[in-house]
Design an enzyme around this catalytic site. Structure first.
Site, PDB file in Angstrom:
ATOM      1  NE  ARG A  91      52.865  21.920  51.971  1.00  0.00           N
ATOM      2  CZ  ARG A  91      53.971  22.698  52.429  1.00  0.00           C
ATOM      3  NH1 ARG A  91      54.231  23.451  53.220  1.00  0.00           N
ATOM      4  NH2 ARG A  91      55.153  22.713  51.569  1.00  0.00           N
ATOM      5  CG  ASP A 151      60.109  20.109  53.370  1.00  0.00           C
ATOM      6  OD1 ASP A 151      59.763  20.808  52.170  1.00  0.00           O
ATOM      7  OD2 ASP A 151      59.378  19.408  53.962  1.00  0.00           O
ATOM      8  NE  ARG A 154      60.523  23.396  47.563  1.00  0.00           N
ATOM      9  CZ  ARG A 154      59.239  22.983  47.698  1.00  0.00           C
ATOM     10  NH1 ARG A 154      58.953  22.662  48.886  1.00  0.00           N
ATOM     11  NH2 ARG A 154      58.686  22.815  46.688  1.00  0.00           N
ATOM     12  CG  HIS A 178      55.635  18.915  53.469  1.00  0.00           C
ATOM     13  ND1 HIS A 178      56.711  19.493  53.259  1.00  0.00           N
ATOM     14  CD2 HIS A 178      54.688  18.732  52.540  1.00  0.00           C
ATOM     15  CE1 HIS A 178      56.537  19.562  51.865  1.00  0.00           C
ATOM     16  NE2 HIS A 178      55.629  19.420  51.456  1.00  0.00           N
TER      17      HIS A 178
END
Ligand code: APR
Length: 318
Positions: A91, A151, A154, A178
């Site tokens: 990221r 998150d 998930r 993140h």
């Protein structure tokens, strides 16, 4: 046409943005303005979505545009503009590219809306939401990042698959940045109130936490061209619903810290109360020494990317 419905602007008519627009309409959350830099794409997607209204039974007006004047007086703005990750790319690799995009988008939004609630999605998320706050000067209640809901979703999914139990009974809490340093908390991850530490052995827990940390990369490596968009879109919708319906939901979101968890001046994933005013309260959890150490490590990394944003903003303004 002017209506009294909430006006929700979605910047970026790509995978995540069009999913958010679609779900906003399907859930009757308000009128939607879809903005993109590419001519024709937001207009085409908006018209296509509008034409599904009679079939899906929604009344929202959907506008596609390249002109920020159409975003005037937005109540909520979701920023998804930017490039998604490619396989092997972190990221953070996206930082420089997406920082320029998010800066110009935020400036354009603030020219036309006085006091919107902005939800950031573009990655690297913690850095982008920090940048958008600096550029917009919005109070911390009105600028939030979407990461923890995704998150946690998930982790909830992996727990339900592992235990072969209903998804709706599983709750999870993932804090921190993140990225790979995110901090999923097994003690606060429960199935109908029972912590997973009572239901699984350490090997199982470690495996699920690891998969959660790498959840975004797992999708990127499967798709090969693009990153996750369905679960991210649905996560944004949970946040918008909490605001529009003043639900005061407790959700893990990326919020601006002023002393909470021992950190100052960074955006970080923490549990917050979300209601009509946006991020109304940060909830401070009691953590073990081990959890605190993991959270501090994650915060150090986020702080580093925030310094990179500061340097970049300085360079861009000189
Ligand atoms: N203004 C408006 N839109 C822009 C701009 C800009 N300056 N620059 C790029 N865009 C648009 C692109 O034209 C594209 O339609 O942003 C959209 C991004 O869509 P996708 O490439 O499909 O990316 P997506 O999967 O939606 O991800 C968007 O969300 O989850 C994060 O990491 C992800 O940063 C990425 C973002």
């Amino acid at each position: 046409m002017k209506t009294t419905r909430n006006k929700i602007t979605v910047v970026g008519a790509g995978q995540v943005g069009s999913t958010v627009a679609q779900l906003c309409a399907y859930h009757n959350l308000g009128d939607v303005v879809l903005v993109d830099i590419v001519e024709g794409v937001p207009q085409g997607k908006a018209l296509d979505l509008q034409e599904s209204g009679c079939l899906q039974a929604f009344d929202s007006l959907i506008v596609g545009t390249n002109d920020y004047k159409d975003t005037a007086d937005s109540d909520i703005v979701v920023i998804t503009a930017g490039l998604p990750r490619k396989p092997g790319q972190s990221r953070e690799d996206l930082l420089t590219i997406n920082a320029k995009i998010v800066k110009s988008v935020t400036e354009d939004i603030m020219k036309h809306s006085r006091n919107p609630i902005i939800i950031l999605v573009s990655n690297p998320l913690d850095a982008m939401v920090y940048l958008a706050k600096k550029v917009s000067n919005l109070p911390k209640t009105r600028i939030i990042g979407m990461a923890g809901v995704l998150d946690s979703a998930r982790l909830r999914t992996f727990v339900s698959l592992e235990l072969d139990c209903s998804l709706v009974d599983v709750d999870a809490m993932v804090l921190g940045g993140h990225g790979d340093s995110m901090v999923p908390l097994p003690r606060y991850t429960t199935v109908s109130g029972i912590p997973i530490t009572e239901l699984m052995n350490q090997e199982q827990i470690d495996r699920l936490l690891d998969r959660t940390r790498k959840g975004g990369a797992e999708i990127v490596s499967l798709l090969k061209n693009g990153s996750a968009f369905l679960a991210p879109g649905a996560s944004v919708i949970k946040m918008i619903e909490a605001i529009v319906h003043d639900k005061r939901r407790i959700l893990p979101c990326t919020a601006y810290l002023e002393g909470e968890y021992g950190w100052n001046g960074i955006f970080f994933g923490v549990p917050v109360k979300m209601g009509i005013n946006g991020m109304e309260k940060i909830i401070e959890l009691k953590l073990t020494d081990e959890e605190t150490a993991a959270l501090n490590k994650s915060a150090e990394e986020v702080k580093k990317t925030c310094s990179e944003v500061d340097a970049l903003l300085k360079k861009l303004s000189s």
